[in-house]
Design an enzyme around this catalytic site. Structure first.
Site, PDB file in Angstrom:
ATOM      1  N   LYS A 179       0.860  -1.185   0.000  1.00  0.00           N
ATOM      2  CA  LYS A 179       0.000   0.000   0.000  1.00  0.00           C
ATOM      3  C   LYS A 179       0.896   1.236   0.000  1.00  0.00           C
ATOM      4  CE  LYS A 179      -1.591   3.058   2.645  1.00  0.00           C
ATOM      5  NZ  LYS A 179      -1.742   4.233   1.769  1.00  0.00           N
ATOM      6  N   GLU A 254      10.052   1.880  10.383  1.00  0.00           N
ATOM      7  CA  GLU A 254      11.038   2.928  10.070  1.00  0.00           C
ATOM      8  C   GLU A 254      10.314   4.254  10.232  1.00  0.00           C
ATOM      9  OE1 GLU A 254      14.123   2.346   9.508  1.00  0.00           O
ATOM     10  OE2 GLU A 254      14.089   0.204   9.081  1.00  0.00           O
ATOM     11  N   CYS A 288      13.689  11.529   6.347  1.00  0.00           N
ATOM     12  CA  CYS A 288      13.639  11.078   7.744  1.00  0.00           C
ATOM     13  C   CYS A 288      14.996  11.201   8.434  1.00  0.00           C
ATOM     14  CB  CYS A 288      13.111   9.656   7.827  1.00  0.00           C
ATOM     15  SG  CYS A 288      13.926   8.544   6.693  1.00  0.00           S
ATOM     16  N   GLU A 387       9.812  16.545  15.053  1.00  0.00           N
ATOM     17  CA  GLU A 387      10.200  16.396  13.647  1.00  0.00           C
ATOM     18  C   GLU A 387       9.366  17.363  12.820  1.00  0.00           C
ATOM     19  OE1 GLU A 387       8.985  12.883  11.343  1.00  0.00           O
ATOM     20  OE2 GLU A 387      11.090  12.727  10.783  1.00  0.00           O
TER      21      GLU A 387
HETATM   22  P1  NAD Z   1       2.272   8.653   7.597  1.00  0.00           P
HETATM   23  O1  NAD Z   1       2.537   7.896   8.812  1.00  0.00           O
HETATM   24  O2  NAD Z   1       1.188   9.655   7.591  1.00  0.00           O
HETATM   25  O3  NAD Z   1       1.900   7.680   6.387  1.00  0.00           O
HETATM   26  C1  NAD Z   1       2.744   6.618   5.994  1.00  0.00           C
HETATM   27  C2  NAD Z   1       1.893   5.547   5.357  1.00  0.00           C
HETATM   28  O4  NAD Z   1       1.020   5.031   6.350  1.00  0.00           O
HETATM   29  C3  NAD Z   1       1.018   6.029   4.216  1.00  0.00           C
HETATM   30  O5  NAD Z   1       0.946   5.032   3.229  1.00  0.00           O
HETATM   31  C4  NAD Z   1      -0.325   6.200   4.893  1.00  0.00           C
HETATM   32  O6  NAD Z   1      -1.414   6.061   4.019  1.00  0.00           O
HETATM   33  C5  NAD Z   1      -0.302   5.057   5.886  1.00  0.00           C
HETATM   34  N1  NAD Z   1      -1.200   5.229   7.024  1.00  0.00           N
HETATM   35  C6  NAD Z   1      -1.650   6.379   7.579  1.00  0.00           C
HETATM   36  N2  NAD Z   1      -2.466   6.111   8.620  1.00  0.00           N
HETATM   37  C7  NAD Z   1      -2.526   4.759   8.730  1.00  0.00           C
HETATM   38  C8  NAD Z   1      -3.190   3.877   9.612  1.00  0.00           C
HETATM   39  N3  NAD Z   1      -3.975   4.323  10.591  1.00  0.00           N
HETATM   40  N4  NAD Z   1      -3.009   2.551   9.452  1.00  0.00           N
HETATM   41  C9  NAD Z   1      -2.216   2.077   8.477  1.00  0.00           C
HETATM   42  N5  NAD Z   1      -1.565   2.866   7.597  1.00  0.00           N
HETATM   43  C10 NAD Z   1      -1.713   4.194   7.723  1.00  0.00           C
HETATM   44  O7  NAD Z   1       3.654   9.270   7.181  1.00  0.00           O
HETATM   45  P2  NAD Z   1       3.943  10.205   5.942  1.00  0.00           P
HETATM   46  O8  NAD Z   1       3.385  11.539   6.283  1.00  0.00           O
HETATM   47  O9  NAD Z   1       3.533   9.561   4.668  1.00  0.00           O
HETATM   48  O10 NAD Z   1       5.545  10.223   5.937  1.00  0.00           O
HETATM   49  C11 NAD Z   1       6.265  11.106   6.709  1.00  0.00           C
HETATM   50  C12 NAD Z   1       6.826  10.418   7.935  1.00  0.00           C
HETATM   51  O11 NAD Z   1       7.537   9.248   7.572  1.00  0.00           O
HETATM   52  C13 NAD Z   1       7.830  11.251   8.687  1.00  0.00           C
HETATM   53  O12 NAD Z   1       7.561  11.187  10.057  1.00  0.00           O
HETATM   54  C14 NAD Z   1       9.157  10.599   8.377  1.00  0.00           C
HETATM   55  O13 NAD Z   1      10.147  10.800   9.298  1.00  0.00           O
HETATM   56  C15 NAD Z   1       8.784   9.195   8.254  1.00  0.00           C
HETATM   57  N6  NAD Z   1       9.768   8.467   7.438  1.00  0.00           N
HETATM   58  C16 NAD Z   1      10.627   7.584   8.058  1.00  0.00           C
HETATM   59  C17 NAD Z   1      11.571   6.917   7.320  1.00  0.00           C
HETATM   60  C18 NAD Z   1      12.528   5.941   7.943  1.00  0.00           C
HETATM   61  O14 NAD Z   1      13.076   5.127   7.230  1.00  0.00           O
HETATM   62  N7  NAD Z   1      12.730   5.965   9.233  1.00  0.00           N
HETATM   63  C19 NAD Z   1      11.642   7.121   5.962  1.00  0.00           C
HETATM   64  C20 NAD Z   1      10.766   8.022   5.363  1.00  0.00           C
HETATM   65  C21 NAD Z   1       9.811   8.681   6.129  1.00  0.00           C
END
Ligand code: NAD
Length: 480
Positions: A179, A254, A288, A387
């Site tokens: 997804k 992650e 990130c 963050e």
């Molecule tokens: P997010 O958590 O909003 O979304 C990530 C994914 O999770 C998306 O596909 C989203 O649709 C899904 N999602 C959202 N709510 C959900 C739920 N209740 N149940 C299951 N899935 C759900 O994050 P984002 O805004 O897309 O990305 C930004 C964040 O990601 C930042 O905090 C960043 O630091 C982190 N990030 C971490 C890494 C790493 O490797 N550590 C890498 C990239 C981004």
């Protein structure tokens, strides 16, 4: 690469990918895809449903025994064909990332496209060389694929985050339901175009686009998903861990970061600042691992702030397809607003604005935020702790190495970091004391074979290299 290239043509997709074929979604609902540089809707994808997740998980389950039993060299050959098919789409991938995320085309080509191709290449090699079995006393220790993987990815590196899960899962012998982020689904579709061309066996990789609360939750809670591999925010990671805990399913997380870039008194300051600012602003700060806290020895602090301001002035905001653009927009209006709120809060908390800020000039439309630097940021303040996920750098002075380490570790995150010193032993000693998953000493290059992941609330588990493949395995001991 032609930097005057235009956005890609195919911006609307109507299908899921299930059991080796494009499949009609159960609902006619769609999710719009926006170009954040203009704010215009440019396409749409299906809004998947729990029923779609059921179909995709069933396909992955059916494919699992065959794929798990496929010889390592054959799995490697499949991944090799996938690499070839993906590499053939490099230009289209870069243009799609530039369109749906707003990453400047040069960066979209070099990082957003080049990095996942490098990672996929490394997984071809690792698939061919599985972890060797060994004996402990009378036990034979074997590693087996964990089963069906639910992969949920964010928007900031829309192909890399997907490849960093799908490729090692396949290398380990797992099957996958993906997804992707609803903000950047079109790039994921290009991977599935490549999967079709590469002729991967049906059901080995499946795609269900849609929103997090609907498709993401259904996948994370699905009783037939053995491991949920998630990259995204810490808040969502916590929710996914709860869902998986209900059935004691494995999770890899992650998550976010607030990484420290420690500049010791004897550092090569111009290089440390140039690389540090570049890292903090990479992908408009939506990275990130971004070093969003620059910690500078008091003796060099004033000099460093001048260098930071000069470096930031060189980052031109604009159209991602314009070769002169160094910073694109934020991924969405909501993300841009979150970043502006952080800037306002930092001003209210008394941080000193050195560059950018709310009054800096911006392109006339699109979700832009000016690269912004604050000095004298208190290590406990919101700006030093939260963050931001935008082009905002906090500069913090320190008096000695112990204080630098204490400030660096004063975070609930622990994903990345950096140390700069003319004395590489001193820098290494600081790197060892930092409670974080990755540290770059004097600009050490990113290594796609090194383990990637976080301490503390930055996550659970590791991606990339042999460590990333291991995440997708179970250990078995057979006594004889
Ligand atoms: P997010 O958590 O909003 O979304 C990530 C994914 O999770 C998306 O596909 C989203 O649709 C899904 N999602 C959202 N709510 C959900 C739920 N209740 N149940 C299951 N899935 C759900 O994050 P984002 O805004 O897309 O990305 C930004 C964040 O990601 C930042 O905090 C960043 O630091 C982190 N990030 C971490 C890494 C790493 O490797 N550590 C890498 C990239 C981004």
């Amino acid at each position: 690469m032609d930097l005057a290239a235009t956005p890609p043509a195919l911006l609307t997709r109507r299908h899921l990918y299930v059991a080796g074929d494009w499949a009609d979604p159960t609902s006619g609902d769609t999710v719009p895809v926006e170009n954040p540089a203009t704010g215009s809707v440019v396409g749409e994808v299906p809004a998947g449903t729990p029923a779609d997740v059921d179909r995709a998980v069933a396909a992955a389950r059916a494919a699992f025994p065959g794929w798990a039993a496929t010889a390592p060299e054959q799995r490697a050959a499949h991944l090799d064909r996938l690499h070839t098919a993906l590499a053939a789409r490099a230009d289209e991938i870069a243009r799609t990332v530039a369109t749906e995320l707003g990453t400047p085309l040069k960066l979209a080509t070099r990082v957003q496209t080049g990095l996942p191709l490098t990672v996929l290449r490394s997984m071809v090699d690792l698939a061919a060389r599985p972890a060797t079995e060994h004996t402990v006393g009378n036990s034979l220790i074997v590693r087996e694929p964990v089963g069906v993987v639910g992969a949920i990815t964010p928007w900031n590196y829309p192909l890399h985050q997907v490849v960093a899960k799908v490729a090692p899962a396949l290398a380990a012998g797992c099957t996958v339901v993906l997804k992707p982020s609803e903000l950047t689904p079109l790039t994921a579709y290009l991977l599935f175009d490549a999967i079709t061309d590469a002729g991967l066996p049906p059901g080995v990789v499946n795609l269900v686009p849609g929103t997090g609360p609907v498709v993401g939750e259904a996948l994370a809670a699905h009783p037939d998903v053995d491991l949920v591999s998630f990259t995204g925010s810490t808040a969502t990671g916590r929710r996914i861990a709860h869902l998986a805990a209900e059935r004691i399913a494995r999770v890899s997380l992650e998550l976010g970061g607030k990484s420290a870039n420690v500049v010791l008194a004897d550092a090569d300051l111009p290089t440390a600042v140039k690389v540090g600012v570049g890292n903090a602003l990479l992908n408009s700060g939506q990275t990130c691992t971004a070093w969003t806290r620059m910690l500078v020895h008091r003796d060099r602090y004033a000099e460093a702030l001048d260098l930071v301001a000069a470096a930031v002035a060189g980052y031109r905001l604009g159209d991602p397809f314009d070769p002169g653009t160094r910073l694109g927009p934020l991924a969405s209006a909501a993300q841009a607003q979150r970043v502006r709120d952080h800037v306002d809060r930092a001003l209210a908390d008394g941080a000193r604005l050195v560059a950018g800020g709310p009054d800096a000039p911006l392109p006339p439309r699109g979700h832009f935020v000016a690269p912004t630097v604050f000095a004298d940021v208190h290590p406990d303040s919101a700006l030093a702790q939260e963050e931001v996920f935008g082009p905002v750098l906090a500069v913090i002075p320190f008096a000695d190495t112990d204080e630098a380490v204490a400030i660096a570790n004063n975070s609930r995150y622990g994903l990345a970091g950096a140390v700069w010193s003319a004395d590489s032993d001193a820098a290494l000693a600081v790197a060892r004391r930092m409670r974080t998953g990755q540290v770059d000493v004097n600009g050490g290059a990113f290594n796609p074979l090194a383990p990637f992941g976080g301490y503390k609330q930055s996550g659970l588990g590791r991606e990339l290299g042999a460590y990333g493949v291991k995440e997708f395995t179970e250990l078995k001991a057979i006594q004889r």
